[in-house]
Design an enzyme around this catalytic site. Structure first.
Site, PDB file in Angstrom:
ATOM      1  N   HIS A  38       0.757  -1.296  -0.072  1.00 53.33           N
ATOM      2  CA  HIS A  38      -0.066   0.067   0.231  1.00 53.33           C
ATOM      3  C   HIS A  38       0.973   1.410  -0.020  1.00 53.33           C
ATOM      4  O   HIS A  38       1.339   1.740   1.022  1.00 53.33           O
ATOM      5  CB  HIS A  38      -1.156  -0.017   1.399  1.00 53.33           C
ATOM      6  CG  HIS A  38      -1.750  -1.203   1.448  1.00 53.33           C
ATOM      7  ND1 HIS A  38      -1.412  -2.234   1.770  1.00 53.33           N
ATOM      8  CD2 HIS A  38      -3.214  -1.429   1.121  1.00 53.33           C
ATOM      9  CE1 HIS A  38      -2.476  -3.237   1.823  1.00 53.33           C
ATOM     10  NE2 HIS A  38      -3.363  -2.859   1.398  1.00 53.33           N
ATOM     11  N   HIS A  78      -2.194  -1.051   7.010  1.00 50.74           N
ATOM     12  CA  HIS A  78      -1.737  -1.531   5.826  1.00 50.74           C
ATOM     13  C   HIS A  78      -0.751  -0.436   5.090  1.00 50.74           C
ATOM     14  O   HIS A  78      -0.261  -0.757   4.121  1.00 50.74           O
ATOM     15  CB  HIS A  78      -3.162  -1.185   4.939  1.00 50.74           C
ATOM     16  CG  HIS A  78      -3.937   0.035   4.809  1.00 50.74           C
ATOM     17  ND1 HIS A  78      -4.662   0.383   5.929  1.00 50.74           N
ATOM     18  CD2 HIS A  78      -3.764   0.892   4.163  1.00 50.74           C
ATOM     19  CE1 HIS A  78      -5.038   1.792   5.588  1.00 50.74           C
ATOM     20  NE2 HIS A  78      -4.409   2.116   4.599  1.00 50.74           N
ATOM     21  N   GLY A 127      -3.663  -3.903  11.764  1.00 47.23           N
ATOM     22  CA  GLY A 127      -4.047  -4.454  10.347  1.00 47.23           C
ATOM     23  C   GLY A 127      -5.594  -4.534  10.418  1.00 47.23           C
ATOM     24  O   GLY A 127      -6.287  -4.029   9.328  1.00 47.23           O
ATOM     25  N   PRO A 128      -6.114  -5.239  11.093  1.00 46.40           N
ATOM     26  CA  PRO A 128      -7.675  -5.115  11.319  1.00 46.40           C
ATOM     27  C   PRO A 128      -7.852  -3.538  11.958  1.00 46.40           C
ATOM     28  O   PRO A 128      -7.599  -3.479  13.050  1.00 46.40           O
ATOM     29  CB  PRO A 128      -7.940  -6.159  12.569  1.00 46.40           C
ATOM     30  CG  PRO A 128      -6.823  -6.978  12.638  1.00 46.40           C
ATOM     31  CD  PRO A 128      -5.705  -6.126  12.276  1.00 46.40           C
ATOM     32  N   ASN A 195      -7.786  11.437   4.129  1.00 48.53           N
ATOM     33  CA  ASN A 195      -7.750  11.627   2.659  1.00 48.53           C
ATOM     34  C   ASN A 195      -9.085  11.318   1.785  1.00 48.53           C
ATOM     35  O   ASN A 195      -8.792  11.586   0.681  1.00 48.53           O
ATOM     36  CB  ASN A 195      -6.465  10.821   2.105  1.00 48.53           C
ATOM     37  CG  ASN A 195      -6.929   9.217   2.209  1.00 48.53           C
ATOM     38  OD1 ASN A 195      -7.861   8.906   2.710  1.00 48.53           O
ATOM     39  ND2 ASN A 195      -5.915   8.600   2.365  1.00 48.53           N
ATOM     40  N   HIS A 270      -4.099   2.967  -3.309  1.00 51.71           N
ATOM     41  CA  HIS A 270      -4.274   2.451  -1.978  1.00 51.71           C
ATOM     42  C   HIS A 270      -3.567   1.036  -1.964  1.00 51.71           C
ATOM     43  O   HIS A 270      -2.706   1.040  -0.773  1.00 51.71           O
ATOM     44  CB  HIS A 270      -5.516   2.277  -1.792  1.00 51.71           C
ATOM     45  CG  HIS A 270      -5.831   1.436  -0.457  1.00 51.71           C
ATOM     46  ND1 HIS A 270      -6.127   1.699   0.613  1.00 51.71           N
ATOM     47  CD2 HIS A 270      -6.050   0.105  -0.214  1.00 51.71           C
ATOM     48  CE1 HIS A 270      -6.395   0.802   1.586  1.00 51.71           C
ATOM     49  NE2 HIS A 270      -6.307  -0.183   0.943  1.00 51.71           N
ATOM     50  N   GLU A 418     -17.394  -3.899  24.863  1.00 51.55           N
ATOM     51  CA  GLU A 418     -16.579  -5.211  25.042  1.00 51.55           C
ATOM     52  C   GLU A 418     -15.339  -5.424  24.012  1.00 51.55           C
ATOM     53  O   GLU A 418     -14.184  -5.599  24.349  1.00 51.55           O
ATOM     54  CB  GLU A 418     -17.548  -6.502  24.668  1.00 51.55           C
ATOM     55  CG  GLU A 418     -18.519  -6.726  25.531  1.00 51.55           C
ATOM     56  CD  GLU A 418     -19.980  -5.949  25.343  1.00 51.55           C
ATOM     57  OE1 GLU A 418     -19.880  -5.419  24.235  1.00 51.55           O
ATOM     58  OE2 GLU A 418     -20.857  -6.363  26.137  1.00 51.55           O
ATOM     59  N   ARG A 527     -22.652 -19.245  35.894  1.00 57.10           N
ATOM     60  CA  ARG A 527     -23.450 -18.295  36.719  1.00 57.10           C
ATOM     61  C   ARG A 527     -24.180 -19.196  37.826  1.00 57.10           C
ATOM     62  O   ARG A 527     -24.381 -18.306  39.047  1.00 57.10           O
ATOM     63  CB  ARG A 527     -24.719 -17.856  35.969  1.00 57.10           C
ATOM     64  CG  ARG A 527     -25.575 -16.987  36.696  1.00 57.10           C
ATOM     65  CD  ARG A 527     -26.987 -16.567  36.125  1.00 57.10           C
ATOM     66  NE  ARG A 527     -27.871 -15.819  36.740  1.00 57.10           N
ATOM     67  CZ  ARG A 527     -29.182 -16.113  37.016  1.00 57.10           C
ATOM     68  NH1 ARG A 527     -29.759 -17.067  36.391  1.00 57.10           N
ATOM     69  NH2 ARG A 527     -29.883 -15.533  37.951  1.00 57.10           N
TER      70      ARG A 527
END
Ligand SMILES: Cc1ncc(C[n+]2csc(CCOP(=O)(O)OP(=O)(O)O)c2C)c(N)n1
Length: 670
Positions: A38, A78, A127-128, A195, A270, A418, A527
């Site tokens: 990229h 990226h 990355g994620p 951008n 990109h 979470e 529980r």
């Protein structure tokens, strides 16, 4: 030459544009050599990064682990070549030009996306999209907590994030910025690569948020700058550093692929190489004459000087903290010095629990373990995504919550967030100095799975306290009842899934989670009240082998019953019933498949035996074949649960001693 000129450092003597263009050239050439990557983002953010490194970022390239360094998180992973180029240019150890030439190749430090542990200077794996931003929130919390404990002389630094449109579109960004704003994390500065482009083209295809207004609404300071104007960037950074009343968003208007003659501003920059022609044109446009991977000497020297500019501050930090044990301990594994005290707290809990005849849920046993642990392990930082009272993560006497302007506490109310909780815990663990644990219901691991996966990929000691671990939670019904979750978590490499059966096992599992410094751990807790199965105090941590024989029958085994967590009580009851029929059943407790798998084959054979096997777990069968074999019996679930009191549900779904006995009979008849 004037006196002022003589005093100019190599870093100052080279024009900003040349330094930024060095990043652009390295990025486009490395992506071209790799034939993948990229280039657009590093080329677009080169000006911002250059000003950040030259003027703001406090670091010393020769010691990438200096505890009081500013952190830089490339959330837009990226754009990894931006980070790799900077690490090379500033002279981080091990990041030589050969690594840039080997971008994205097997074994290179320069993986496709930055991977924690591959090279010094990579603070987290990204990355994620959005994860890095939420990691940074955890790091900024850790910075304040260390500051409150050790003082500003030891820890007082910024956490910078480079994030793109993608990071800010992800849902986790909302949780993260909301938490950061609430806590007033004024040392956090986000540089948004504004951008207007993502993979599909213009971001206007999919989003029309006003990010500045969004961040402001979450309690941040926010401003816009021209991301190609070094003076404006410099002023914005100075402003943000001077005012740490709130976290900062600096939205930097940039052009993706800046400098590319026909592709700049387009999504075609990109995620693919620019191509030889375009690269040639970029060189001309930027007036960059050097061949690929070569830099004019003054430019490289100027960058290397940037890498050393923090050395003075670093040595004065070292001098003033030389006699400070707490500062020295920051470099070592958190809690190392507390091992004896932790072992003692666990031993005390085990012996008290073994003789305690009260029936309790494992979530309550866990809370009781924490009562003893927190006072002896101050590095242990608790928290929960709401539900604190339900999951027993906060002790009655040993916890104080952190809050805006008040970070001496040891408990984080993450709110109903979470995903950000899990990612922030990764950031806290990566920061060093703390062991984070956080709670929610097991079923909601679906909401934080991406971050749990990254805990595992980065081998971080993050402890997930996940209660309400089966249909045993009862009336809340199938939306809240985990069915496939144990199997799904066991499927993630390097995650330790621990499902203790009673109080003694719960104490053992906490000990295991703390001892595993290179793994995240999941504590799956009930529980409902469970049967106390371990009634004798044992000094050995039996759960540490993953599985052990809880009860061997008097005669030769006819069958081996294997169970985890609350269902161990069912196995014991079934074994008693079978004994009245003359069937010899052994009962095996298996709190952790991962730990058992790691035992020598001889031990596994001894525990599992050669008789037919039946497993009992209130979850799906997947992952049990490994232990029961093709012909083994399984007493569990194959569909979603239902809303009803827990005892009714166990009856309805056949998770009972009676059904187990029936299954054994059927198996032995064959
Ligand atoms: C969670 C997640 N979803 C999808 C992707 C795939 N992906 C990588 S980059 C990208 C677009 C990001 O756009 P932006 O942040 O604007 O980056 P730019 O194009 O400006 O470099 C996507 C969808 C990802 N890495 N992570």
């Amino acid at each position: 030459m004037t006196e002022a000129r003589e005093k100019t450092t190599p870093s100052q003597a080279v024009a900003h544009a040349d330094m930024a263009n060095a990043i652009r050239a390295l990025a486009m050439d490395a992506v071209q050599a790799a034939k993948s990557g990229h280039p657009g983002m590093p080329m677009g953010m080169a000006d911002v990064a250059t000003v950040l490194f030259r003027e703001a970022l406090r670091f010393d390239a020769s010691d990438p682990k200096w505890p009081n360094r500013d952190r830089l998180i490339l959330s837009a992973g990226h754009g990894s070549m931006l980070l790799y180029a900077l690490l090379y240019l500033t002279g981080y150890p091990g990041m030589d030009i050969g690594e840039l030439k080997r971008f994205r190749q097997m074994g290179a430090k320069t993986a496709g996306h930055p991977e924690y542990g591959h090279a010094p200077g990579i603070e987290t794996t990204t990355g994620p999209l959005g994860q890095g931003l939420a990691n940074a929130v955890g790091m900024a919390i850790a910075e304040r907590m260390l500051n409150a404990r050790l003082g500003g002389d030891v820890i007082d630094h910024h956490v910078y994030v480079i994030a793109g449109d993608g990071c800010l579109m992800e849902g986790i960004s909302h949780e993260a910025i909301s938490l950061a704003g609430h806590l007033g994390l004024g040392k956090l500065i986000v540089l948004f690569d504004d951008n207007g482009i993502s993979i599909d083209g213009s971001t206007s295809l999919a989003v029309s948020d006003d990010e500045v207004m969004r961040f402001k609404a979450s309690g941040w300071n926010a401003m816009r700058v021209d991301g190609h104007d070094p003076e404006a960037i410099s002023a914005a950074l100075a402003n943000a550093r001077a005012d740490s009343s709130k976290p900062w968003l600096i939205a930097c208007k940039t052009t993706i692929g800046y400098g590319a003659p026909t592709k700049a501003g387009k999504s075609s920059t990109h995620g693919e190489p620019l191509g030889e022609e375009e690269i040639k044109g970029t060189r001309e446009k930027l007036n960059w004459r050097s061949p690929p991977f070569e830099l004019p000497e003054p430019v490289l020297l100027a960058w290397r000087a940037v890498g050393q500019k923090g050395a003075k501050e670093h040595s004065s930090w070292k001098a003033r903290t030389a006699k400070n044990d707490a500062a020295a301990a920051l470099g070592s594994t958190a809690g190392a010095s507390r091992q004896a005290a932790v072992a003692d707290a666990i031993a005390q809990a085990k012996s008290a629990f073994a003789s305690d005849e009260n029936k309790r849920s494992t979530r309550v046993w866990s809370q009781m373990v924490l009562e003893g642990l927190i006072p002896v392990l101050p590095e242990l930082i608790g928290g929960s995504a709401d539900l604190t009272g339900s999951n027993g993560t906060r002790t009655k006497s040993a916890h104080t919550p952190i809050a805006k302007g008040s970070f001496a506490g040891n408990y984080i109310h993450y709110g109903v967030r979470e995903h950000a909780m899990a990612a922030a815990m990764n950031g806290i663990a990566l920061n060093g100095g703390f062991i984070p644990y956080g709670g929610t219901f097991l079923v909601f691991t679906d909401y934080c799975r991406a971050a749990i996966r990254l805990s595992a990929l980065m081998r971080q000691r993050v402890i997930y306290v996940l209660t309400h671990d089966s249909i045993g939670l009862g009336e809340d019904g199938p939306t809240h009842q985990p069915i496939e979750h144990l199997a799904a978590l066991r499927a993630i490499p390097h995650v330790l899934v621990l499902r203790p059966a009673d109080g003694v096992e719960t104490a053992e599992c906490w000990e295991i989670a703390l001892q595993h410094t290179q793994n995240p751990s999941i504590l799956a807790l009930s529980r409902q009240a469970v049967t106390n199965v371990r009634k004798a105090a044992s000094t050995e941590n039996l759960s540490a082998k993953g599985a052990y024989v809880l009860r061997e029958p008097d005669g030769e085994r006819d069958v081996t019953l294997i169970a985890t967590g609350a269902e161990l009580g069912i196995a014991v009851e079934a074994a008693d019933a079978l004994a009245t029929e003359g069937v010899c059943a052994a009962v095996v407790s298996m709190p952790s498949m991962e730990l058992f798998r790691a035992q020598p084959a001889s031990y596994r054979a001894q525990v599992l035996g050669s008789a037919p096997r039946v497993a009992i777990e209130a979850g799906i069968k997947q992952c049990w074949h490994e232990w029961i074999g093709e012909g083994g019996g399984f007493v569990g679930l194959s569909d979603f649960g239902a809303s009803a009191p827990a005892p009714k549900l166990f009856e309805h779904f056949g998770l009972t001693a009676g059904k187990t006995v029936e299954t054994v009979r059927g198996l032995l008849k064959k």
